[in-house]
Design an enzyme around this catalytic site. Structure first.
Site, PDB file in Angstrom:
ATOM      1  N   GLU A 258       0.882  -1.169   0.000  1.00 14.11           N
ATOM      2  CA  GLU A 258       0.000   0.000   0.000  1.00 14.11           C
ATOM      3  C   GLU A 258       0.914   1.212   0.000  1.00 14.11           C
ATOM      4  OE1 GLU A 258      -3.211  -0.202  -0.168  1.00 14.11           O
ATOM      5  OE2 GLU A 258      -3.551  -2.298   0.341  1.00 14.11           O
ATOM      6  N   CYS A 297      -3.521   8.419   3.686  1.00 15.94           N
ATOM      7  CA  CYS A 297      -3.165   7.960   2.330  1.00 15.94           C
ATOM      8  C   CYS A 297      -4.348   8.114   1.388  1.00 15.94           C
ATOM      9  CB  CYS A 297      -2.731   6.506   2.386  1.00 15.94           C
ATOM     10  SG  CYS A 297      -3.921   5.480   3.246  1.00 15.94           S
TER      11      CYS A 297
END
Ligand code: NAP
Length: 524
Positions: A258, A297
């Site tokens: 990720e 994020c």
């Protein structure tokens, strides 16, 4: 040095690093908090203990028994929540509301997996799909099934979610029967370490099922063997190092990444300035820029609006940003705390300077004073809205993720141009689309689905129901293609796939019947 040196829990015992270690700081006050070190730890022993002791004990339990353990973890974490909030304020510089995203978000995710796990029952493996005939005679068929990988799961996490980042990965791993070793990002490792300490001390899990190693990442990847898995969250640069490590490249250690992402918000071209859809976009952009000081994020980085609405959008977002008070999160009037460290403070300021080369400043809250905090000491950055009316000629605006309260407004001429510009993010975790036209939302999903892990559609009928552009919900997929790392997490029971191996059993109907007696059909 008089700060506490946090202990690591590895090979079934608490172990102290042999060096003074790295100091963690309060990013608002600048005071030293605790230290972390894993120097002198026998990493080989830690990994083989987790694999051997933790893994065998976990796999001996059923899904239902492991789900019950997740429930117990939820109880322990909930009982100790006050201490976690104190640590988050001190070490991450977050307001209570922002700490909740991390702390309560993590506990909620665990509770969701506990609930899903109960439904998997008393079995130790799962059936994947229906039986498939391989010839004319139905007697000989194939059935896919899933068993837990007999290795260890190494988590290398980012600084922005020391709680949620741990539990969103650990919940599906532990439910699958796979032991976990967590290496938190050093800057905010304290909260992760404390949570693991509380869970270990509560004797909920078999010894070796959950370990924490704080401090340097050196040597961790070298311990990985076939059947282990690694799940990484962090920058694209470190992601490249993980992906090209021999454990992944040569031993086929399964790897989930990720990484960073230039997430977008898109306003329907037919939107009127006085409409509810317009207001929904403005409110969501402000929320995304300011929650956790933009250190998410999933936060909106690029905002695409039809060219005629550019000025009105800039004014509406700026008017709301003006009301955001920034400073010491201990002061109740403060809406936005600080970034996690002085290092991030420098990164964000230099990132803003880079973006400014291609964008105008539409709003900058930084000239104002901080509330209850020293401007020269605190790692606080106020919201900054940048803008461009010629996004097609920009480069860095589509390339650089500034991990703070920063977004860029972009004017588009027609929807095809907007789609092409959004695709210049080269793969993102999430985009949101603002429209009251279901067919526009469907069309956007069809065009941009391949570039996103999640599309969050906000229309007036779900104005008070939707879960937020940046909020990652355990039942919904998290992860994005290409630049975003190519990983997949959560998505309900889909997350269990990463921790299981899929096998096809080709056999007689009676053998498949026997298998089905001991396995739970996996229904997403
Ligand atoms: P980072 O510098 O890449 O660090 C991430 C983790 O990797 C930390 O635990 C770090 O340890 C460790 N690490 C550093 N070098 C390593 C190496 N050579 N081998 C193994 N591990 C190593 O990223 P960050 O600055 O903490 O995080 C910010 C980034 O994370 C942002 O770009 C953000 O977009 C991304 N992020 C993505 C998601 C998502 O779900 N997609 C979520 C959150 C954040 P140390 O801390 O000890 O250096």
């Amino acid at each position: 040095m008089n700060t506490e040196l946090l202990q690591n829990f590895a090979a079934g015992r608490w172990q102290t690093g042999t060096t003074e270690g790295t100091t963690l700081f309060d990013p608002v006050l600048g005071t030293a908090l605790v230290r972390v070190s894993n120097a002198g730890l026998d990493l080989k022993e830690a990994f083989s203990f987790a694999r051997r002791q933790g893994g065998s004990a976990m796999r001996a339990l059923s899904y239902k028994q492991r789900a019950a353990m997740l429930e117990e973890i939820v109880k322990v974490l909930s009982e100790n929540k006050a201490a976690y909030y104190d640590i988050a304020t001190a070490n991450s510089g977050t307001t209570t509301r922002d700490s909740a995203v991390d702390i309560d978000g993590g506990i909620f995710t665990l509770a969701t997996y506990a609930k899903m796990g109960h439904k998997l029952g008393d079995n130790h493996m799962m059936l994947d799909g229906e039986r498939i005939r391989m010839g004319k005679d139905p007697l000989f068929q194939t059935q896919h099934f899933l068993t837990p990988t007999p290795g260890v799961a190494l988590f290398i996490n980012a600084f922005n979610f020391p709680s949620w980042g741990l539990w969103e990965k650990a919940a599906p791993a532990l439910l699958s029967g796979v032991p976990v070793i967590i290496k938190p990002a050093t800057a905010t490792a304290w909260l992760t370490q404390r949570m693991v300490q509380d869970v270990v001390n509560a004797n909920i899990l078999p010894v070796g099922a959950l370990s924490v190693i704080c401090g340097s990442s050196s040597g961790l990847m070298d311990q990985l063997e076939a059947f282990d898995v690694v799940s990484f969250t962090g920058s694209a640069d470190t992601g490249r190092i993980i992906r090209s490590h021999p454990a992944v490249a040569e031993k086929s250690v399964r790897c989930n990444i990720e990484a960073d992402s230039l997430n977008s918000a898109l306003l329907d071209p037919n939107t009127q300035v006085d409409s509810e859809v317009f207001q929904l976009l403005v409110a969501e952009v402000v929320r995304e820029m300011t929650v956790k000081s933009g250190q998410k994020c999933t936060a909106i980085r690029r905002v695409f609006v039809p060219a005629p609405l550019y000025q009105a959008t800039a004014q509406a977002i700026s008017a709301k940003l003006k009301k955001i008070s920034v400073g010491n999160p201990r002061n109740e009037t403060v809406r936005m705390g600080s970034l996690v460290s002085q290092e991030q403070h420098q990164h964000v300021l230099s990132g803003i300077a880079t973006l400014k080369q291609e964008a105008d400043v539409l709003f900058d809250g930084n000239p104002a004073d901080l509330v209850d905090a020293d401007k020269h000491l605190a790692a606080c950055v106020a919201p900054v809205l940048l803008g461009t009316q010629t996004p097609e000629t920009a480069q860095v605006l589509h390339d650089i993720e500034v991990f703070g309260p920063v977004a860029t407004l972009m004017a588009y001429q027609d929807i095809h141009q907007a789609y092409a510009l959004i695709q210049r993010g080269l793969g993102s975790l999430v985009m949101s689309v603002y429209s009251d036209d279901p067919s526009f939302i469907a069309q956007t999903s069809a065009v941009l689905g391949s570039h996103h892990g999640r599309i969050h559609a906000i229309s007036p009928d779900v104005a008070s129901l939707h879960t937020g552009h940046g909020n990652v919900m355990p039942m919904s997929l998290h992860g994005g293609p290409a630049r975003a790392g190519g990983g997949e997490e959560l998505g309900g029971l889909r997350a269990l796939n990463f921790y299981h191996r899929r096998t096809a059993l080709q056999a007689s109907t009676s053998a498949l019947d026997a298998l089905a007696q001991t396995a739970t059909p996996l229904v997403y």
